[in-house]
Design an enzyme around this catalytic site. Structure first.
Site, mmCIF file in Angstrom:
data_model
loop_
_atom_site.group_PDB
_atom_site.id
_atom_site.type_symbol
_atom_site.label_atom_id
_atom_site.label_comp_id
_atom_site.label_asym_id
_atom_site.label_seq_id
_atom_site.Cartn_x
_atom_site.Cartn_y
_atom_site.Cartn_z
ATOM 1 N N ASP A 176 0.862 -1.184 0.000
ATOM 2 C CA ASP A 176 0.000 0.000 0.000
ATOM 3 C C ASP A 176 0.899 1.234 0.000
ATOM 4 O O ASP A 176 1.265 1.757 1.054
ATOM 5 C CB ASP A 176 -0.915 -0.028 1.225
ATOM 6 C CG ASP A 176 -1.926 1.116 1.219
ATOM 7 O OD1 ASP A 176 -1.865 1.966 0.306
ATOM 8 O OD2 ASP A 176 -2.779 1.163 2.127
ATOM 9 N N HIS A 177 1.257 1.701 -1.205
ATOM 10 C CA HIS A 177 2.228 2.778 -1.366
ATOM 11 C C HIS A 177 1.624 3.961 -2.111
ATOM 12 O O HIS A 177 0.693 3.809 -2.904
ATOM 13 C CB HIS A 177 3.446 2.272 -2.141
ATOM 14 C CG HIS A 177 4.501 1.671 -1.276
ATOM 15 N ND1 HIS A 177 5.826 2.034 -1.355
ATOM 16 C CD2 HIS A 177 4.428 0.738 -0.297
ATOM 17 C CE1 HIS A 177 6.528 1.341 -0.467
ATOM 18 N NE2 HIS A 177 5.685 0.548 0.180
ATOM 19 N N GLU B 199 6.035 4.377 6.393
ATOM 20 C CA GLU B 199 7.307 4.896 5.897
ATOM 21 C C GLU B 199 7.109 6.335 5.439
ATOM 22 O O GLU B 199 6.067 6.678 4.876
ATOM 23 C CB GLU B 199 7.836 4.068 4.715
ATOM 24 C CG GLU B 199 8.002 2.602 5.003
ATOM 25 C CD GLU B 199 6.853 1.794 4.399
ATOM 26 O OE1 GLU B 199 6.102 2.316 3.557
ATOM 27 O OE2 GLU B 199 6.697 0.638 4.808
#
Length: 331
Positions: A36-37, A106
């Site tokens: 999931d970016h 991130e």
């Protein structure tokens, strides 16, 4: 050991991801996961569609294979109430095949909404609070709360799956293991470290599944496989503490500028030797993991990889990872 297939959004467009998953289901993979970016790690990967839209399509295009986020950060890009609604919807669309994998995120993906990038301790606090909100919403009632990091105002899920999706939490060290042991139904990690499974177990996760992930680069031409892995996946060796902090593909390109193809080949199985992949899978088994999702590097190489996996790799792994008795598996 259950062997999974990874829909890696960073290297494939949305239609390709769904088409590949249909092939993976037919090939006999035990489960699937999706990243999931908002950004790819490197420009060479070239993609990053919305994972939740892909999951909706995948849920309707398949009938058997379980689905899972690997992983969603429910603290910045998404409010936890939104994640709860998305997860409940995918669980209903898939008729109970979905698991919600969560992590502290991130910088690469979460910085896009502004607000700065919190220090690790704060990110863990936010994740814990988010998991509590999601579980409460899965209960079906009206939720209002003012926490340290999140506010929820009269939220309720009107389409509630029964059962709700199991929740997994990604770990990388003692603090995240303690959080996962307390809050998660299963644990997620990208490194085959027994200390992570043991830490999870000590804090309440004993007997619960551990889901790992293993990048590989299948190609009949090993040199081509190494070159592709270096082009698209050389960031992988940076370690979680580094990878979580970098803000964009340019940062990952700079951080991995001196990584050589031979360095990547030592860390990632490249080519068509089943035994190399089997040995890497065994490292997760030895560490106490019960599932491992394979990441085939290279978007356009997915159909060829899935065919090879069906014919050679999956039978070998299910026969005890003994590639020496698998015809055509290589020397």
């Amino acid at each position: 050991m259950q062997i999974g297939y990874t829909m890696m959004t960073e290297q494939r467009g949305p239609r390709g991801l769904v088409d590949d998953l249909v092939l993976a289901e037919r090939a006999g993979f035990d489960f699937s996961v999706i990243s999931d970016h908002f950004f790819p790690w490197l420009d060479a990967q070239g993609h990053s569609p919305n994972a939740w839209a892909v999951l909706g399509a995948a849920a309707r295009a398949t009938t058997r294979i379980p689905l899972m986020t690997y992983v969603t950060c429910p603290t910045m890009r998404y409010h936890p109430a939104v994640v709860a609604q998305q997860a409940a919807t995918v669980q209903l669309l898939s008729q109970g095949r979905f698991r919600l994998g969560l992590g502290s995120g991130e910088n690469l993906n979460e910085h896009v909404v502004g607000g700065g990038w919190p220090v690790p301790a704060v990110r863990q606090e936010m994740l814990a609070e988010a998991v509590e909100i999601i579980r409460e919403l899965f209960g079906g009632g009206s939720v209002s709360r003012r926490g340290e990091h999140f506010e929820v105002e009269s939220a309720r899920l009107w389409d509630v799956p029964d059962p709700p999706p199991p929740i997994g939490v990604a770990v990388s060290g003692p603090h995240s293991c303690a959080l996962a042991g307390r809050l998660a139904d299963f644990v997620i990690a990208v490194e085959p470290k027994r200390s992570l499974i043991e830490g999870f177990a000590r804090h309440g996760g004993s007997g619960k599944p551990g889901v790992g992930q293993l990048p590989i680069c299948y190609d009949r031409d090993r040199d081509a496989a190494v070159a592709r892995a270096h082009e698209q996946f050389r960031w992988f060796g940076g370690g979680w503490k580094v990878n979580a902090e970098l803000a964009g593909p340019d940062g990952f390109a700079a951080a991995s500028a001196f990584v050589r193809p031979e360095d990547v080949a030592k860390a990632i199985p490249c080519g068509d030797r089943v035994e190399e992949v089997a040995e890497a899978v065994r490292s997760f088994t030895a560490a106490g993991f019960s599932e491992v999702a394979l990441v085939q590097i290279g978007g356009e190489s997915q159909p060829a990889f899935i065919e090879w996996a069906q014919d050679r790799l999956l039978p070998a792994l299910r026969a005890g990872c003994d590639a020496r008795r698998t015809p055509g598996a290589g020397p």
